[in-house]
Design an enzyme around this catalytic site. Structure first.
Site, short mmCIF file in Angstrom:
data_model
loop_
_atom_site.label_atom_id
_atom_site.label_comp_id
_atom_site.label_asym_id
_atom_site.label_seq_id
_atom_site.Cartn_x
_atom_site.Cartn_y
_atom_site.Cartn_z
N ASP A 66 0.80 -1.23 0.00
CA ASP A 66 0.00 0.00 0.00
C ASP A 66 0.83 1.28 0.00
OD1 ASP A 66 -2.47 -1.30 -0.06
OD2 ASP A 66 -2.29 -1.75 2.07
N ARG A 130 -9.90 4.63 0.07
CA ARG A 130 -8.50 4.94 0.39
C ARG A 130 -7.81 5.82 -0.66
NH1 ARG A 130 -6.35 1.18 4.18
NH2 ARG A 130 -7.98 0.92 5.74
N HIS A 160 -10.00 -2.47 -1.34
CA HIS A 160 -9.16 -1.97 -2.44
C HIS A 160 -9.58 -2.59 -3.77
CE1 HIS A 160 -5.76 -1.47 0.72
NE2 HIS A 160 -6.06 -0.26 0.30
N CYS A 247 -0.84 -7.80 -0.92
CA CYS A 247 -0.53 -6.67 -0.04
C CYS A 247 0.75 -6.84 0.77
CB CYS A 247 -1.69 -6.37 0.87
SG CYS A 247 -2.20 -7.77 1.81
C1 CIR Z 1 -5.62 -1.69 6.16
O1 CIR Z 1 -6.82 -1.57 6.42
O2 CIR Z 1 -4.95 -0.80 5.65
C2 CIR Z 1 -4.96 -3.01 6.54
N1 CIR Z 1 -5.54 -3.53 7.72
C3 CIR Z 1 -5.08 -4.01 5.43
C4 CIR Z 1 -4.39 -3.57 4.17
C5 CIR Z 1 -4.41 -4.62 3.11
N2 CIR Z 1 -3.75 -4.12 1.95
C6 CIR Z 1 -3.96 -4.59 0.73
O3 CIR Z 1 -4.77 -5.47 0.53
N3 CIR Z 1 -3.29 -4.02 -0.24
#
Ligand code: CIR
Length: 258
Positions: A66, A130, A160, A247
């Site tokens: 991310d 986001r 996402h 992720c």
């Molecule tokens: C979030 O809410 O940002 C984290 N708990 C999970 C992020 C997962 N990221 C992704 O799938 N790229």
């Protein structure tokens, strides 16, 4: 050679951001063991894994995808949509500087790498909770000189864009049609997930195989029927933090050897 940047699971993961998932206890030791197995799967797929140390005061920092978008030509450090995640970016920027020229998404833009799907020279960005218009526009400005198109895609019901669609073989995407319209991606073959496995659309293509969660056997059957080679991983503890397989890494080509 592909490089995979990963980061160890934070001791503070219990305080992770959650949007569409109920909070459940996360077994840290198990999460860490699963994460190590995931790194091993990347290595087996031929990636050089650069494993960064855990950041115990940043609960979601294992989800390195991310905080950056890495193209062949440039790395873009994002400005994550969740404020609690923004300090992660200062830890990734110097690491990426070893591999690419680095640019940054600036306020008021927000962008999560989980919203960015690259299919060749076409980049699709989820209009999620986001990533905002300014973030998407800034990505477009950085990427277009290198010949990339950037297209915003509506996404709903999930965190996402890549919760809803990922590339599972060259030119083939795996889609949850309840969350994103699979026809928005032009000339690609589309495999739909099994509707009983809504989180099943996230797979990680590495070294000609698909690193894929063990928890979606029915969708896995569809993938295998299409000739896709699966490298199964158990990511059940990371799934409790609303994470999946893309992720947990930043995957890109090693330009020093190409
Ligand atoms: C979030 O809410 O940002 C984290 N708990 C999970 C992020 C997962 N990221 C992704 O799938 N790229």
């Amino acid at each position: 050679m592909q490089i995979a940047i990963t980061r160890g699971v934070s001791a503070g993961i219990a305080a992770c951001e959650l949007t569409h998932v109920e909070r459940q206890a996360i077994d840290l030791a198990r999460a860490r063991a699963q994460h190590r197995a995931y790194e091993e799967a990347l290595a087996r797929a031929g990636c050089r894994v650069e494993s960064l140390p855990a950041l115990d005061d940043l609960p979601d920092s294992v989800f390195v995808e991310d905080v950056a978008v890495v193209l062949d030509e440039i790395a873009i450090v994002t400005r994550p949509g969740a404020e609690s995640r923004r300090p992660e970016t200062s830890h990734i920027a110097p690491v990426l500087a070893n591999h690419r020229r680095v640019s940054f998404i600036q306020a008021p833009g927000t962008l999560d790498g989980g919203d960015v799907l690259r299919l060749g020279r076409r980049i699709f960005v989820g209009q999620s909770g986001r990533s905002n218009e300014s973030g998407i526009e800034q990505l477009r400005t950085v990427a277009w000189p290198y010949g990339y198109t950037v297209t915003a895609v509506p996404v709903s019901g999930c965190l996402h864009l890549k919760s809803a669609i990922t590339e599972v073989a060259p030119g083939t995407v795996l889609v949850n049609p309840a969350w994103v319209n699979g026809t928005a991606f032009g000339h690609v073959s589309v495999i739909d997930i099994d509707s009983g496995e809504p989180y099943a659309a996230n797979g990680l293509l590495a070294g000609g195989r698909l690193i894929y969660p063990e928890s979606f056997p029915r969708t896995r059957q569809r993938l295998e029927a299409a000739g896709i080679v699966i490298e199964p991983v158990d990511v059940s503890e990371l799934q409790k933090a609303e994470g999946a397989v893309t992720c947990c890494s930043l995957l890109f080509s090693d330009q020093s050897t190409s």
